[in-house]
Design a protein around this motif. Structure first.
Motif, PDB file in Angstrom:
ATOM      1  N   CYS A   1      70.673   5.038   6.610  1.00  0.00           N
ATOM      2  CA  CYS A   1      70.214   6.010   5.625  1.00  0.00           C
ATOM      3  C   CYS A   1      69.557   5.236   4.492  1.00  0.00           C
ATOM      4  O   CYS A   1      70.225   4.447   3.804  1.00  0.00           O
ATOM      5  CB  CYS A   1      71.379   6.843   5.107  1.00  0.00           C
ATOM      6  SG  CYS A   1      70.805   8.115   3.964  1.00  0.00           S
ATOM      7  N   GLY A   2      68.247   5.443   4.325  1.00  0.00           N
ATOM      8  CA  GLY A   2      67.492   4.674   3.331  1.00  0.00           C
ATOM      9  C   GLY A   2      67.887   5.014   1.909  1.00  0.00           C
ATOM     10  O   GLY A   2      68.166   4.127   1.097  1.00  0.00           O
ATOM     11  N   HIS A   3      67.925   6.324   1.600  1.00  0.00           N
ATOM     12  CA  HIS A   3      68.222   6.686   0.200  1.00  0.00           C
ATOM     13  C   HIS A   3      69.630   6.245  -0.167  1.00  0.00           C
ATOM     14  O   HIS A   3      69.888   5.789  -1.282  1.00  0.00           O
ATOM     15  CB  HIS A   3      68.024   8.190  -0.041  1.00  0.00           C
ATOM     16  CG  HIS A   3      69.258   9.003   0.139  1.00  0.00           C
ATOM     17  ND1 HIS A   3      69.616   9.599   1.324  1.00  0.00           N
ATOM     18  CD2 HIS A   3      70.272   9.260  -0.715  1.00  0.00           C
ATOM     19  CE1 HIS A   3      70.772  10.205   1.178  1.00  0.00           C
ATOM     20  NE2 HIS A   3      71.203  10.026  -0.044  1.00  0.00           N
TER      21      HIS A   3
ATOM     22  N   ASP B   1      65.931  16.902   2.746  1.00  0.00           N
ATOM     23  CA  ASP B   1      66.048  15.672   1.956  1.00  0.00           C
ATOM     24  C   ASP B   1      65.250  15.842   0.667  1.00  0.00           C
ATOM     25  O   ASP B   1      64.050  16.109   0.709  1.00  0.00           O
ATOM     26  CB  ASP B   1      65.522  14.485   2.780  1.00  0.00           C
ATOM     27  CG  ASP B   1      66.000  13.157   2.218  1.00  0.00           C
ATOM     28  OD1 ASP B   1      66.220  13.077   0.988  1.00  0.00           O
ATOM     29  OD2 ASP B   1      66.140  12.208   3.005  1.00  0.00           O
TER      30      ASP B   1
ATOM     31  N   CYS C   1      67.249  17.494   7.572  1.00  0.00           N
ATOM     32  CA  CYS C   1      68.336  16.589   7.975  1.00  0.00           C
ATOM     33  C   CYS C   1      69.192  17.262   9.057  1.00  0.00           C
ATOM     34  O   CYS C   1      69.112  18.486   9.247  1.00  0.00           O
ATOM     35  CB  CYS C   1      69.179  16.228   6.760  1.00  0.00           C
ATOM     36  SG  CYS C   1      68.243  15.320   5.521  1.00  0.00           S
TER      37      CYS C   1
ATOM     38  N   ASN D   1      67.179   6.558  12.419  1.00  0.00           N
ATOM     39  CA  ASN D   1      67.529   7.875  12.972  1.00  0.00           C
ATOM     40  C   ASN D   1      66.293   8.320  13.754  1.00  0.00           C
ATOM     41  O   ASN D   1      65.218   7.735  13.590  1.00  0.00           O
ATOM     42  CB  ASN D   1      67.816   8.885  11.838  1.00  0.00           C
ATOM     43  CG  ASN D   1      69.014   8.489  11.004  1.00  0.00           C
ATOM     44  OD1 ASN D   1      70.125   8.419  11.510  1.00  0.00           O
ATOM     45  ND2 ASN D   1      68.800   8.204   9.720  1.00  0.00           N
TER      46      ASN D   1
ATOM     47  N   CYS E   1      62.986  10.323   2.102  1.00  0.00           N
ATOM     48  CA  CYS E   1      63.766   9.948   3.292  1.00  0.00           C
ATOM     49  C   CYS E   1      63.406   8.534   3.780  1.00  0.00           C
ATOM     50  O   CYS E   1      62.371   8.338   4.436  1.00  0.00           O
ATOM     51  CB  CYS E   1      63.578  10.952   4.432  1.00  0.00           C
ATOM     52  SG  CYS E   1      64.736  10.657   5.790  1.00  0.00           S
ATOM     53  N   GLY E   2      64.301   7.599   3.503  1.00  0.00           N
ATOM     54  CA  GLY E   2      64.019   6.193   3.825  1.00  0.00           C
ATOM     55  C   GLY E   2      63.818   5.936   5.307  1.00  0.00           C
ATOM     56  O   GLY E   2      62.883   5.220   5.706  1.00  0.00           O
ATOM     57  N   THR E   3      64.683   6.526   6.147  1.00  0.00           N
ATOM     58  CA  THR E   3      64.513   6.286   7.585  1.00  0.00           C
ATOM     59  C   THR E   3      63.296   7.064   8.107  1.00  0.00           C
ATOM     60  O   THR E   3      62.602   6.611   9.026  1.00  0.00           O
ATOM     61  CB  THR E   3      65.792   6.657   8.365  1.00  0.00           C
ATOM     62  OG1 THR E   3      66.223   7.967   7.969  1.00  0.00           O
ATOM     63  CG2 THR E   3      66.901   5.655   8.111  1.00  0.00           C
TER      64      THR E   3
ATOM     65  N   GLU F   1      68.079  12.705  -4.083  1.00  0.00           N
ATOM     66  CA  GLU F   1      68.986  12.929  -2.932  1.00  0.00           C
ATOM     67  C   GLU F   1      70.346  12.261  -3.212  1.00  0.00           C
ATOM     68  O   GLU F   1      70.407  11.063  -3.508  1.00  0.00           O
ATOM     69  CB  GLU F   1      68.333  12.351  -1.664  1.00  0.00           C
ATOM     70  CG  GLU F   1      69.147  12.493  -0.392  1.00  0.00           C
ATOM     71  CD  GLU F   1      69.159  13.899   0.220  1.00  0.00           C
ATOM     72  OE1 GLU F   1      68.659  14.854  -0.411  1.00  0.00           O
ATOM     73  OE2 GLU F   1      69.690  14.025   1.335  1.00  0.00           O
TER      74      GLU F   1
ATOM     75  N   HIS G   1      66.183  14.804  13.026  1.00  0.00           N
ATOM     76  CA  HIS G   1      65.412  14.936  11.781  1.00  0.00           C
ATOM     77  C   HIS G   1      63.984  15.378  12.121  1.00  0.00           C
ATOM     78  O   HIS G   1      63.363  14.818  13.040  1.00  0.00           O
ATOM     79  CB  HIS G   1      65.305  13.599  11.050  1.00  0.00           C
ATOM     80  CG  HIS G   1      66.588  13.096  10.462  1.00  0.00           C
ATOM     81  ND1 HIS G   1      67.605  12.574  11.218  1.00  0.00           N
ATOM     82  CD2 HIS G   1      67.001  13.023   9.162  1.00  0.00           C
ATOM     83  CE1 HIS G   1      68.594  12.200  10.417  1.00  0.00           C
ATOM     84  NE2 HIS G   1      68.263  12.460   9.174  1.00  0.00           N
TER      85      HIS G   1
ATOM     86  N   ILE H   1      75.341  12.823   1.102  1.00  0.00           N
ATOM     87  CA  ILE H   1      75.565  11.833   2.164  1.00  0.00           C
ATOM     88  C   ILE H   1      76.727  10.948   1.720  1.00  0.00           C
ATOM     89  O   ILE H   1      76.709  10.376   0.620  1.00  0.00           O
ATOM     90  CB  ILE H   1      74.316  10.949   2.391  1.00  0.00           C
ATOM     91  CG1 ILE H   1      73.084  11.805   2.733  1.00  0.00           C
ATOM     92  CG2 ILE H   1      74.581   9.905   3.483  1.00  0.00           C
ATOM     93  CD1 ILE H   1      73.079  12.469   4.091  1.00  0.00           C
TER      94      ILE H   1
ATOM     95  N   LEU I   1      75.315   9.094  10.360  1.00  0.00           N
ATOM     96  CA  LEU I   1      73.904   8.709  10.439  1.00  0.00           C
ATOM     97  C   LEU I   1      73.862   7.233  10.836  1.00  0.00           C
ATOM     98  O   LEU I   1      74.706   6.455  10.362  1.00  0.00           O
ATOM     99  CB  LEU I   1      73.225   8.860   9.080  1.00  0.00           C
ATOM    100  CG  LEU I   1      73.017  10.282   8.566  1.00  0.00           C
ATOM    101  CD1 LEU I   1      72.540  10.249   7.125  1.00  0.00           C
ATOM    102  CD2 LEU I   1      72.013  11.015   9.437  1.00  0.00           C
TER     103      LEU I   1
HETATM  104  O1  PYC Z   1      66.964   8.300   3.320  1.00  0.00           O
HETATM  105  O2  PYC Z   1      67.146   7.763   5.436  1.00  0.00           O
HETATM  106  C1  PYC Z   1      67.319   8.529   4.507  1.00  0.00           C
HETATM  107  C2  PYC Z   1      68.014   9.811   4.753  1.00  0.00           C
HETATM  108  C3  PYC Z   1      68.403  10.328   5.952  1.00  0.00           C
HETATM  109  C4  PYC Z   1      69.017  11.556   5.689  1.00  0.00           C
HETATM  110  C5  PYC Z   1      68.988  11.751   4.331  1.00  0.00           C
HETATM  111  N1  PYC Z   1      68.368  10.674   3.769  1.00  0.00           N
END
Ligand code: PYC
Length: 310
Positions: free
Chosen positions: A85-87, A231, A225, A159, A235-237, A11, A205, A57, A82
């Motif tokens: 965002c984790g990633h 994603d 997303c 999120n 997706c970290g969140t 991502e 999401h 992002i 956002l």
């Molecule tokens: O990694 O949280 C995430 C994220 C949110 C949207 C795209 N990646």
């Protein structure tokens, strides 16, 4: 405008190092509100085609208001800001390490939804300790046009997410168009039914889960997303929201590990500790790689300098 691009588990993240708008002073949340309302052209020029694409992002690097933090950051995509965002946090840490601004060990970043801590384990591997995640509603059933009833949980991980435990479709790359179409219809179903996050927040999401392909992984997901892209990472969140559900359902104990696979097969290692307010403090460990350093040029004669908008 100087940017550094990276990807985390597939991502993409574009960190804006300098040349961004002056957002004045205040908390990150106040400056994020100014970015979203007063600098739409800037955000579009960074993430939209022809310089970017739907999955990029943006991460605007800013001075933190909290002196304990090494950086402040506002994340934005092809539609809006956002919260977290984790990633992109993993991508930002690897980018700052690439620039020589941080070394291995623990550092804090200030985001609009709170301070997150990262551990830079090596040049590519980062563990993110997220803000507290929690489940708001369990087993909400909504009607999805062209499909029928779908049941899922509503949870916050930085999120808002609607999490469906058993995806009606196989979570494989060949189904990405169909999965995108289904999750867009699920989101429309939530909107129609008036299902929201806390304080009426839009659930932007949608996350579907199914069996992992790698025998070492616990689960595979597909994440829609806000702007309609999927994603590429787990997706970290979204993983944070998932951990809150796993904890409340008694499926995963504090400190135990969960390996989450994305629809393209990339993975994050997850665990949690109990949070102070009944939720969980997630840790998401993943890898990012810097892919380019660039100078974005906004030629006043270029009709698409502020992006191609639909
Ligand atoms: O990694 O949280 C995430 C994220 C949110 C949207 C795209 N990646």
């Amino acid at each position: 405008m100087r940017v550094i691009d990276s990807h985390t588990a597939g991502e993409p993240t574009r960190v804006v190092i300098d040349g961004g708008p002056n957002l004045g002073t205040g908390t990150l949340a106040e400056r994020a509100a100014r970015l979203e309302t007063e600098h739409v052209d800037f955000c579009a020029s960074v993430v939209l085609e022809p310089r970017g694409h739907e999955a990029v992002i943006g991460a605007l690097l800013l001075p933190p208001s909290d002196p304990e933090c090494v950086a402040g950051v506002i994340y934005f995509n092809n539609l809006k800001n956002l919260g977290m965002c984790g990633h992109a946090t993993i991508g930002l840490a690897v980018t700052l390490a690439h620039m020589g601004r941080i070394g291995p060990g623990r550092h804090k970043f200030e985001t609009p939804v709170g301070v997150v801590e990262i551990d830079l384990i090596d040049a590519h591997t980062v563990a993110v300790v997220n803000i507290e995640a929690y489940r708001l509603h369990k087993d909400i059933t909504i009607e999805v046009e062209g499909h029928g009833p779908v049941t899922g949980d509503v949870a916050w991980g930085g999120n808002w997410f609607f999490l469906v435990k058993e995806s009606p479709l196989d979570l494989v790359p060949a189904n990405i168009r169909a999965l995108t179409d289904l999750t867009l219809r699920i989101r429309a179903g939530l909107d129609k039914a008036g299902v929201t996050g806390a304080d009426g927040a839009w659930i932007d999401h949608i996350e579907l889960f199914g069996p992992a392909q790698d025998p070492a992984a616990n689960s595979r997901n597909f994440v829609l997303c806000p702007g309609g892209a999927y994603d590429r990472s787990p997706c970290g969140t979204g993983c944070s929201a998932k951990l809150a559900c796993l904890a409340e359902d008694g499926v995963l104990a504090p400190g135990a590990e969960w390996l989450q696979e994305s629809v393209i097969g990339s993975t994050y290692k997850l665990s949690y500790q109990p949070g102070a307010h009944g939720g969980v403090i997630p840790t998401i460990t993943g890898q990012a790689f810097v892919t380019s350093e660039a100078l974005l040029i906004l030629d006043p004669e270029d009709p698409y300098r502020f992006g191609i908008r639909g």
